[in-house]
Write a protein that holds these residues in place. Sequence first.
Motif, short mmCIF file in Angstrom:
data_model
loop_
_atom_site.label_atom_id
_atom_site.label_comp_id
_atom_site.label_asym_id
_atom_site.label_seq_id
_atom_site.Cartn_x
_atom_site.Cartn_y
_atom_site.Cartn_z
N GLY A 107 48.06 138.55 73.79
CA GLY A 107 49.15 138.35 72.85
C GLY A 107 49.68 139.63 72.26
N ILE A 108 49.86 140.65 73.10
CA ILE A 108 50.28 141.97 72.64
C ILE A 108 51.47 142.46 73.47
CG2 ILE A 108 49.58 144.37 72.30
CD1 ILE A 108 46.69 143.39 72.08
N LEU A 109 52.44 143.06 72.79
CA LEU A 109 53.50 143.82 73.43
C LEU A 109 53.16 145.29 73.30
CD1 LEU A 109 56.40 144.44 74.56
CD2 LEU A 109 57.21 144.22 72.19
N GLU A 110 53.09 146.00 74.43
CA GLU A 110 52.79 147.42 74.43
C GLU A 110 53.99 148.20 74.96
OE1 GLU A 110 47.96 147.43 75.17
OE2 GLU A 110 49.30 147.58 76.92
N ILE A 111 54.27 149.35 74.36
CA ILE A 111 55.33 150.24 74.82
C ILE A 111 54.67 151.53 75.29
CG2 ILE A 111 57.47 151.44 74.27
CD1 ILE A 111 57.68 148.38 74.12
N TYR A 112 54.91 151.87 76.55
CA TYR A 112 54.39 153.10 77.14
C TYR A 112 55.52 154.10 77.32
CZ TYR A 112 50.12 150.55 78.33
OH TYR A 112 48.95 149.82 78.27
N GLN A 113 55.22 155.37 77.06
CA GLN A 113 56.15 156.46 77.34
C GLN A 113 55.74 157.10 78.67
OE1 GLN A 113 56.08 159.77 74.56
NE2 GLN A 113 58.27 160.10 74.85
N PHE A 114 56.71 157.26 79.55
CA PHE A 114 56.45 157.84 80.87
C PHE A 114 56.84 159.31 80.86
CE2 PHE A 114 58.09 158.34 85.41
CZ PHE A 114 56.84 158.65 85.91
N GLU A 115 55.87 160.17 81.05
CA GLU A 115 56.14 161.60 81.10
C GLU A 115 55.05 162.28 81.90
OE1 GLU A 115 56.23 163.24 77.20
OE2 GLU A 115 54.28 162.40 76.61
N LYS A 116 55.42 163.34 82.59
CA LYS A 116 54.49 164.12 83.40
C LYS A 116 53.70 163.22 84.35
CE LYS A 116 54.06 167.76 79.93
NZ LYS A 116 53.16 168.51 79.01
N SER A 134 44.01 131.46 71.81
CA SER A 134 44.62 132.56 72.56
C SER A 134 46.09 132.26 72.85
CB SER A 134 43.87 132.76 73.88
OG SER A 134 44.50 133.75 74.66
N ILE A 135 46.96 133.19 72.51
CA ILE A 135 48.39 133.09 72.80
C ILE A 135 48.73 134.13 73.86
CG2 ILE A 135 50.73 133.32 71.90
CD1 ILE A 135 49.36 130.88 70.83
N LEU A 136 49.29 133.69 74.97
CA LEU A 136 49.71 134.61 76.02
C LEU A 136 51.18 134.96 75.82
CD1 LEU A 136 48.28 132.75 79.17
CD2 LEU A 136 47.07 134.23 77.56
N ILE A 137 51.51 136.25 75.88
CA ILE A 137 52.91 136.66 75.88
C ILE A 137 53.34 136.71 77.34
CG2 ILE A 137 54.60 138.34 75.10
CD1 ILE A 137 53.06 136.91 72.87
N LEU A 138 54.28 135.86 77.71
CA LEU A 138 54.57 135.58 79.12
C LEU A 138 55.70 136.41 79.71
CD1 LEU A 138 54.28 131.69 78.92
CD2 LEU A 138 52.58 133.28 79.80
N SER A 139 56.65 136.84 78.90
CA SER A 139 57.78 137.59 79.45
C SER A 139 58.39 138.47 78.38
CB SER A 139 58.84 136.65 80.02
OG SER A 139 59.58 136.03 78.97
N LEU A 140 59.15 139.47 78.83
CA LEU A 140 59.92 140.30 77.91
C LEU A 140 61.21 140.74 78.57
CD1 LEU A 140 59.00 144.03 77.66
CD2 LEU A 140 57.91 142.61 79.38
N ASP A 141 62.17 141.13 77.74
CA ASP A 141 63.41 141.72 78.23
C ASP A 141 63.93 142.69 77.17
OD1 ASP A 141 65.46 142.14 80.06
OD2 ASP A 141 66.73 140.54 79.26
N TRP A 142 64.60 143.74 77.63
CA TRP A 142 65.24 144.71 76.75
C TRP A 142 66.71 144.34 76.58
CZ3 TRP A 142 62.48 149.05 74.83
CH2 TRP A 142 61.23 149.28 75.41
N SER A 143 67.26 144.68 75.42
CA SER A 143 68.65 144.30 75.11
C SER A 143 69.68 145.20 75.77
CB SER A 143 68.86 144.33 73.59
OG SER A 143 68.66 145.65 73.09
N THR A 144 69.23 146.31 76.39
CA THR A 144 70.18 147.34 76.83
C THR A 144 70.51 147.28 78.32
OG1 THR A 144 68.29 148.86 76.96
CG2 THR A 144 69.64 148.94 74.98
N GLY A 145 70.54 146.06 78.86
CA GLY A 145 70.88 145.91 80.27
C GLY A 145 72.29 146.34 80.59
N LYS A 146 73.18 146.33 79.58
CA LYS A 146 74.57 146.77 79.80
C LYS A 146 74.95 147.92 78.87
CE LYS A 146 79.38 145.32 80.15
NZ LYS A 146 79.55 146.01 81.46
N TYR A 147 74.64 147.80 77.60
CA TYR A 147 75.05 148.80 76.61
C TYR A 147 73.83 149.58 76.12
CZ TYR A 147 79.17 145.79 76.54
OH TYR A 147 80.26 145.04 76.90
N GLU A 148 73.90 150.91 76.21
CA GLU A 148 72.78 151.75 75.81
C GLU A 148 72.61 151.76 74.28
OE1 GLU A 148 72.93 155.65 77.45
OE2 GLU A 148 72.98 154.93 79.54
#
Length: 362
Positions: A107-116, A134-148
């Motif tokens: 039940g966690i959303l993690e954000i990773y930074q990609f570098e090196k 137990s709660i499963l987080i099943l999917s995610l989406d970002w809002s910036t598919g069109k506008y940055e």
Amino acid sequence: MEENVSNPTSKHIETLYSFNTTYGADSVEWCPHVQYQNFFVCGNYELDETNTESVQKRLGCIYLFSVNCDTGLKLHQQVNTVGILDLKWCPNLVQGSSLLGAVNSDGILEIYQFEKESLNLLTKYVFNPNTIESILILSLDWSTGKYENDQPLISCSDSAGNIHVLHFNTTNLTVESFWHGHTFQAWITAFYYWDTNSILSGGDDALFLVFDKRIKDMPVTKNKEHGAGVTSLHSNKSKEYVIASGSYDENIRLWDIRHMKRSTDIFKMPGTLWRLKWDPFVQNFLLAACMLGGVHIVSALTNHPMGIVESYYEHKNISYGADWSFLDKNEVEKFNSAGNVVIGTCSFYDKLLCISKTYCDF
């Protein structure tokens, strides 16, 4: 509107590389950013059979790979986690950084930074930390598919049927909105990229819902056309109003978000849908992972009937993950075999990741 039936004959997708994953593979996601377009991630999970507790535990990891015509498929990193249920790269760089979102069985959303050439955990949000169940987080989406946006939103869905909208700011995640949407598992949530106040969701109750996050609790549209659970939704970033959906009922449907009473087109696939992705180049084609029915490229041109143009049957047991690479045709041409696009696919019980090349009429 007639229901088309596909002819699932093998066509011309050639495997370039394959990899046996430690656990069941369920997600492949290619980095969209120009300097890293030869990198991708693969998420997987497996039930911990040694666990004696009443709550099931899932083990998992995130693999970080690159592909290169000279060095082939290269594993750069294995991030050991709990079970990974979905992965998505933020479509735009955020303050110059590539970010990867991951949701998991704890039940966690993690954000990773990609570098090196590595993934580093930047921040995380724990949903329902005081809940015994137990709660499963099943999917995610970002809002910036069109506008940055340097402060994107992230939508998440969970196994209790809830939808969450979080705000990312530098290194912090805060909940902006939350509501209960579905009676059973909310398999999928996605933004309508042209107006990110609109949140799409699909659930095991066979409902396709559209919410306005400013209103939250009541859907603005509620569609019951799917014959079984709704598993995949993807907004088309170049064609306003167009949304694709996939379902356990084995049909791909296209929708006009202005007229949600009935889908605009429907196409019968040779298996249950789990992933649908618009191509990143012209958004005329869908990549479809059909669980026991193979992986397929489907033509979805405006004012033309949908149809399968390429099929791939290397995965024998539950094709869950599929994604297009963002590599341009000049880079793709450097790999042996014919074609102008590279795709990644993966399957669960045979623990197989494949990188393949094919031709698509972009």
